[in-house]
Design a protein around this motif. Structure first.
Motif: not given
Length: 104
Positions: A24-25, A28, A32
């Motif tokens: 998930h990180q 993200l 970005h």
């Protein structure tokens, strides 16, 4: 330390949660980076448009300056003369009468 054996059955769940969290990180971070790239591309496109407009204006100015003909100066003078004629045609306010002095 006797209760440490309880964590052994929980280890797969903890590792699975950790892997899901890291995935998930990573997602993200990719989002970005993508939004920053889109913003930079949009900004670059706006700058390219502005630069193209400025280059076109510069070409026009260079053509006016390097024209070498006397016509440009004559056209400018004709515009000045026309302004002076229009200014003379438009009547201004009537002059104010001079105040009379009264002596007593």
């Amino acid at each position: 330390m006797d209760n440490l054996w309880i964590l052994i059955p929980l280890a797969p769940f903890l590792l699975g949660g950790f892997f899901i969290w890291t995935r998930h990180q990573t997602h993200l971070a990719e989002l970005h980076i993508q939004s920053a790239a889109d913003l930079a591309a949009d900004k670059a496109a706006r700058h390219a448009t502005t630069v193209a407009e400025l280059e076109e204006r510069m070409r026009v100015l260079e053509r006016i300056i390097t024209d070498g003909s006397y016509d440009t100066a004559l056209q400018i003078e004709a515009l000045r003369d026309r302004r002076e004629v229009e200014a003379e045609r438009i009547p201004g306010p009537p002059p104010m009468p001079a105040p009379e002095e009264t002596r007593q």
